[in-house]
Design a protein around this motif. Structure first.
Motif, short mmCIF file in Angstrom:
data_model
loop_
_atom_site.label_atom_id
_atom_site.label_comp_id
_atom_site.label_asym_id
_atom_site.label_seq_id
_atom_site.Cartn_x
_atom_site.Cartn_y
_atom_site.Cartn_z
N ALA A 179 0.83 -1.21 0.00
CA ALA A 179 0.00 0.00 0.00
C ALA A 179 0.87 1.25 0.00
O ALA A 179 0.57 2.23 -0.70
CB ALA A 179 -0.93 -0.01 1.21
N GLY A 180 1.94 1.26 0.77
CA GLY A 180 2.82 2.43 0.81
C GLY A 180 3.51 2.67 -0.51
O GLY A 180 3.58 3.82 -0.99
N ILE A 181 4.01 1.61 -1.13
CA ILE A 181 4.70 1.76 -2.42
C ILE A 181 3.72 2.25 -3.49
O ILE A 181 4.05 3.13 -4.30
CB ILE A 181 5.35 0.42 -2.82
CG1 ILE A 181 6.48 0.08 -1.84
CG2 ILE A 181 5.87 0.48 -4.24
CD1 ILE A 181 7.01 -1.33 -2.00
N ALA A 182 2.51 1.66 -3.51
CA ALA A 182 1.52 2.08 -4.50
C ALA A 182 1.08 3.53 -4.28
O ALA A 182 0.89 4.29 -5.24
CB ALA A 182 0.31 1.15 -4.46
N LEU A 183 0.94 3.93 -3.02
CA LEU A 183 0.56 5.32 -2.73
C LEU A 183 1.65 6.29 -3.19
O LEU A 183 1.35 7.34 -3.79
CB LEU A 183 0.31 5.47 -1.22
CG LEU A 183 -0.13 6.85 -0.73
CD1 LEU A 183 -1.46 7.25 -1.36
CD2 LEU A 183 -0.25 6.87 0.79
N ALA A 184 2.90 5.95 -2.93
CA ALA A 184 4.00 6.80 -3.39
C ALA A 184 4.03 6.87 -4.91
O ALA A 184 4.27 7.94 -5.49
CB ALA A 184 5.32 6.27 -2.85
N SER A 185 3.77 5.76 -5.57
CA SER A 185 3.80 5.72 -7.04
C SER A 185 2.71 6.58 -7.66
O SER A 185 2.86 7.05 -8.79
CB SER A 185 3.66 4.27 -7.52
OG SER A 185 4.72 3.47 -7.02
N LEU A 186 1.62 6.80 -6.94
CA LEU A 186 0.56 7.68 -7.45
C LEU A 186 1.07 9.09 -7.70
O LEU A 186 0.51 9.82 -8.51
CB LEU A 186 -0.61 7.72 -6.46
CG LEU A 186 -1.67 6.62 -6.58
CD1 LEU A 186 -2.61 6.65 -5.37
CD2 LEU A 186 -2.48 6.80 -7.85
N GLY A 187 2.11 9.48 -6.98
CA GLY A 187 2.66 10.82 -7.17
C GLY A 187 3.35 11.01 -8.50
O GLY A 187 3.61 12.15 -8.90
N TRP A 188 3.64 9.91 -9.21
CA TRP A 188 4.36 10.02 -10.48
C TRP A 188 3.45 9.88 -11.70
O TRP A 188 3.85 10.25 -12.80
CB TRP A 188 5.44 8.93 -10.56
CG TRP A 188 6.60 9.17 -9.65
CD1 TRP A 188 7.18 10.37 -9.35
CD2 TRP A 188 7.33 8.19 -8.92
NE1 TRP A 188 8.22 10.20 -8.48
CE2 TRP A 188 8.35 8.87 -8.20
CE3 TRP A 188 7.26 6.80 -8.79
CZ2 TRP A 188 9.26 8.22 -7.38
CZ3 TRP A 188 8.16 6.15 -7.97
CH2 TRP A 188 9.16 6.85 -7.27
#
Length: 396
Positions: free
Chosen positions: A288-297
């Protein structure tokens, strides 16, 4: 199990749907009818702020009184809030005159949330058999997420059919249904002597601190809920600015989060007796954390929707298994106080992280804010995986 607990689950679904209708209703009403964004923020705070103070005595009362009585009292507070909103919309001629009623209704909803969540979790510990408590808890959490998703949908449908009066009266009717269904559920008081309220709260906290797995599950819940506030604050901004979605498309995009949370809960239900719970919680929270961070790109709706689904499913899976673990580890005599601590975490942590996310997006933009929030969640999960030995060993 579902057949035997069906009335309890029906009551849960009706109450959680209606409760989120009140939450979203006061916020949307403040924005669209009264046209005051500051008021909507204040109303949000009143809906979720009271549990920070009232959640502690609520847990102690759950261990003193029959939880069913507390549920009825909490739902009565919601019912009065719904009728107050209906009366203000129908009887007061100008939006400005409705502001005090709106704020009072939000406060009554906050009081209701303070008691209804721990009381329902305490009641589940009584009505479910010991061997059923884990799957029953996962199903309970699934209904919580369904109510979260159905609340905004019910508002949209009722507004189209009958305007705001239909929304508020519809919520009131659902609370009547929830209380009527609960009449078929029998809960009991503890029947033991009790001490001072403050001492009982301390006893509950001491019980959590003394049990390594219970303590680590509660901290894992705190980590998991770090994502909820940023999602609430940042996703609408992402949809409108970065993705350029129209109003209807934004609604569908945001609704996908609720569907993903429900899918994660269903996955947890399917894996309750098969998966290694501790490792599943850690892996899912990290994803969930990795996917949430990836949303920023991302810059396309398709990629954003895929990542949003990953966040929701992973979060729904992790939180459902955490709830099951907390319920299984909580002693019956202390269950109300222990689950009240979980409900305080589930409401206060998203609110605080949402405020932090708002400051980040204002200072650095939505992409950087999403990246920072996701990276924090992933880093916190990695740290948990290193030191949470009891959780790593938790098979479920």
């Amino acid at each position: 199990m579902f057949k035997r607990l069906g009335w309890f689950y029906l009551s849960c679904l009706a109450a959680f749907t209606a409760g989120h209708m009140i939450n979203y209703g006061v916020i949307i009403y403040a924005q669209e009818v009264i046209r005051a964004d500051l008021l909507s923020g204040l109303a949000f705070g009143l809906c979720f702020g009271p549990p920070l103070l009232l959640g502690w005595p609520a847990g102690a009362l759950c261990d003193r009184l029959a939880p069913g009585r507390l549920i009825h009292a909490a739902q009565a507070s919601f019912f009065v809030a719904a009728l107050l909103l209906w009366w203000a919309d129908a009887a007061l001629p100008t939006p400005a005159q409705r502001v005090p009623a709106l704020l009072l209704a939000a406060l009554l909803a906050g009081v209701g949330w303070s008691f209804v969540a721990p009381a329902r979790m305490a009641a589940l510990g009584q009505v479910a058999r010991p061997e059923e408590i884990k799957p029953a808890s996962v199903l309970f959490n699934l209904l919580v997420m369904m109510g979260f998703g159905l609340g905004p949908l019910a508002i949209a449908l009722l507004r189209r059919a009958a305007g705001w009066p239909g929304v508020f009266l519809g919520a009131a009717a659902l609370f009547v249904l929830a209380s009527a269904a609960l009449l078929a559920v029998r809960t009991r008081a503890s029947g033991r002597m009790h001490g001072a309220l403050v001492a009982e709260v301390r006893e509950g906290l001491a019980a959590v601190a003394a049990r390594p797995l219970l303590r680590e599950l509660m901290l894992a819940a705190t980590t998991g809920y770090l994502a909820m506030g940023p999602m609430t604050v940042l996703l609408p901004k992402l949809a409108s600015t970065r993705l350029g979605l129209a109003e209807l498309q934004r609604g569908a995009f945001l609704g996908a989060l609720a569907l993903a949370l429900i899918a994660g809960g269903l996955l947890a239900l399917a894996l309750t007796r098969r998966a290694h719970h501790g490792r599943s919680i850690l892996v899912a929270t990290g994803v969930a954390g990795i996917a949430l961070a990836s949303l920023g790109w991302v810059g396309t709706a398709g990629a954003a929707l895929a990542l949003l689904a990953a966040v929701g499913m992973a979060g729904g899976l992790a939180l459902s298994l955490i709830v099951a673990g907390i319920q299984a580890q909580a002693p019956d005599a202390l269950r109300g106080r222990i689950v009240s601590l979980y409900t305080i975490v589930s409401q206060v942590v998203p609110a605080a992280s949402g405020v932090a996310a708002g400051a980040l997006v204002q200072a650095f933009g939505v992409g950087t804010a999403l990246l920072a929030c996701g990276a924090l969640l992933a880093a916190a999960t990695a740290a948990n995986a290193v030191w949470m030995r009891a959780l790593r060993m938790h098979r479920g």
